[in-house]
Write an enzyme that holds these catalytic residues in place. Structure first.
Site, short mmCIF file in Angstrom:
data_model
loop_
_atom_site.label_atom_id
_atom_site.label_comp_id
_atom_site.label_asym_id
_atom_site.label_seq_id
_atom_site.Cartn_x
_atom_site.Cartn_y
_atom_site.Cartn_z
N ALA A 1 9.68 -0.74 5.04
CA ALA A 1 9.78 0.27 3.98
C ALA A 1 8.66 1.30 3.99
O ALA A 1 8.65 2.21 3.17
CB ALA A 1 9.79 -0.44 2.62
N GLY A 2 7.66 1.15 4.89
CA GLY A 2 6.52 2.07 4.86
C GLY A 2 5.47 1.67 3.84
O GLY A 2 4.61 2.47 3.47
N LEU A 3 5.54 0.40 3.38
CA LEU A 3 4.59 -0.09 2.36
C LEU A 3 3.64 -1.14 2.92
O LEU A 3 2.92 -1.80 2.17
CB LEU A 3 5.37 -0.68 1.17
CG LEU A 3 6.26 0.32 0.41
CD1 LEU A 3 7.16 -0.42 -0.59
CD2 LEU A 3 5.42 1.37 -0.31
N ALA A 4 3.66 -1.31 4.25
CA ALA A 4 2.75 -2.25 4.94
C ALA A 4 2.94 -3.69 4.51
O ALA A 4 2.00 -4.47 4.51
CB ALA A 4 1.28 -1.84 4.77
N ASP B 1 -2.40 -1.42 10.65
CA ASP B 1 -2.66 -1.39 9.21
C ASP B 1 -3.36 -2.66 8.71
O ASP B 1 -3.79 -2.73 7.56
CB ASP B 1 -1.35 -1.24 8.41
CG ASP B 1 -0.85 0.19 8.38
OD1 ASP B 1 -1.65 1.11 8.68
OD2 ASP B 1 0.33 0.40 8.06
N LYS C 1 0.85 -1.19 0.00
CA LYS C 1 0.00 0.00 0.00
C LYS C 1 0.89 1.25 0.00
O LYS C 1 2.02 1.23 0.46
CB LYS C 1 -0.96 0.02 1.19
CG LYS C 1 -0.31 0.14 2.58
CD LYS C 1 -0.04 1.56 3.04
CE LYS C 1 0.70 1.57 4.38
NZ LYS C 1 1.52 2.76 4.60
N GLY D 1 4.47 -6.22 6.05
CA GLY D 1 4.16 -7.15 7.14
C GLY D 1 2.67 -7.22 7.43
O GLY D 1 2.11 -8.30 7.65
N SER D 2 2.01 -6.07 7.40
CA SER D 2 0.56 -6.03 7.65
C SER D 2 -0.22 -6.70 6.53
O SER D 2 -1.21 -7.39 6.76
CB SER D 2 0.09 -4.58 7.81
OG SER D 2 0.68 -3.98 8.93
#
Length: 283
Positions: free
Chosen positions: A97-100, A136, A10, A102-103
């Protein structure tokens, strides 16, 4: 039986932190959208009562530290399941990386195991379970374009964002989300116009969407990692319609209406950073 689920990355088209709540979390307003860069998870039943995580990534833990493992444990304990599961994670989204990533993996695990164990849970029910693991995760269970508030648990679905090309650039560093939020000073924050951005998406206005995109966390992360500003500047120089950090960073993304511009940005940054991707927004 083998089940496969994709876990798309995301981006935050908009992210604002309004205030710190009594529970220690921040009250957020975000516009999130899924892009066509995805991990792939494969699920198999195991006769023994165990959780086995395997992956092609050397950066990923395969024990309780992994959100996918936590998702399996949560479903097993909630529904008293004694069958085991083996999950293979093919990693494509950069880690931390701020791209979710793991979520999204966690959300895909909930969807996959819901099928594997034939639990019959709705996406809403999976999202509620997922909120116990990460902020997230509820959004990632659904995906698409959404206006997300609270600490991430309140989701209002929006029309799909105007279609465009997205160039993702991940510099070689990791950023701690908790540390960035912990350093946030509300007096110094530049608050993006999230409502204006929401309206741009609702009216399918690409130019306005590019203009209104913004991230209140950029100042904190750029102060620690000036390379993020350098990447943004290069993206704009090569013709991006907007350049923005995603989440708490460090990934920066460019929005481009034309593929030729996206290609120019990709070529211009490929030598500057190793991890550069051109992707589409997901419909």
């Amino acid at each position: 039986m083998e089940i496969i689920e994709k876990a798309p990355a995301k981006i935050n088209l908009g992210l604002d932190a309004l205030y710190k709540r009594n529970d220690g979390y921040h009250e957020l307003e975000m516009i999130m959208a899924s892009v066509d860069l995805a991990d792939r998870l494969t699920f198999e039943l195991l006769p023994k009562n165990e959780i086995v995580i395997e992956t092609d990534s050397s950066f990923l833990p395969v024990d309780r530290r992994n959100h996918v493992y936590q998702a399996a444990e949560l479903l097993k304990s909630t529904f008293n399941l004694t069958q085991g599961v083996k999950i293979y994670i093919e990693k494509r989204i950069p880690v931390a990386a701020g791209l979710a990533g793991g979520s999204s993996d966690c959300a895909a695990a909930l969807r996959g195991m819901n099928q594997l164990w034939e639990l019959g849970l709705s996406l809403e029910e999976l999202a509620i379970l997922g909120s116990k693991i990460g902020s997230d995760v509820p959004y990632c269970v659904h995906g698409g374009t959404a206006f997300v508030t609270g600490r991430g648990e309140k989701i209002e679905f929006l029309p799909t964002m105007p279609q465009c090309w997205v160039v993702l650039v991940k510099p070689r560093m990791s950023v701690s989300t908790g540390s960035i939020f912990g350093s946030l000073s509300f007096n110094d924050v530049e608050h993006p116009d999230i409502r204006g951005l929401k309206q741009a998406i609702e009216t399918n206005n690409y130019q306005l969407m590019a203009e209104k995109s913004g991230n209140a966390l950029e100042g904190v992360t750029i102060n620690r990692h000036p390379v993020i500003q350098q990447i943004k500047d290069r993206m704009m120089k090569y013709g991006a319609d907007a350049a923005l950090m995603s989440g708490s960073g460090p990934t920066v993304f460019a929005l481009c209406e034309k593929k030729t511009r996206a290609q120019r940005i990709y070529n211009g940054l490929k030598g500057f950073c190793e991890e550069v991707y051109i992707v589409r927004t997901l419909k």
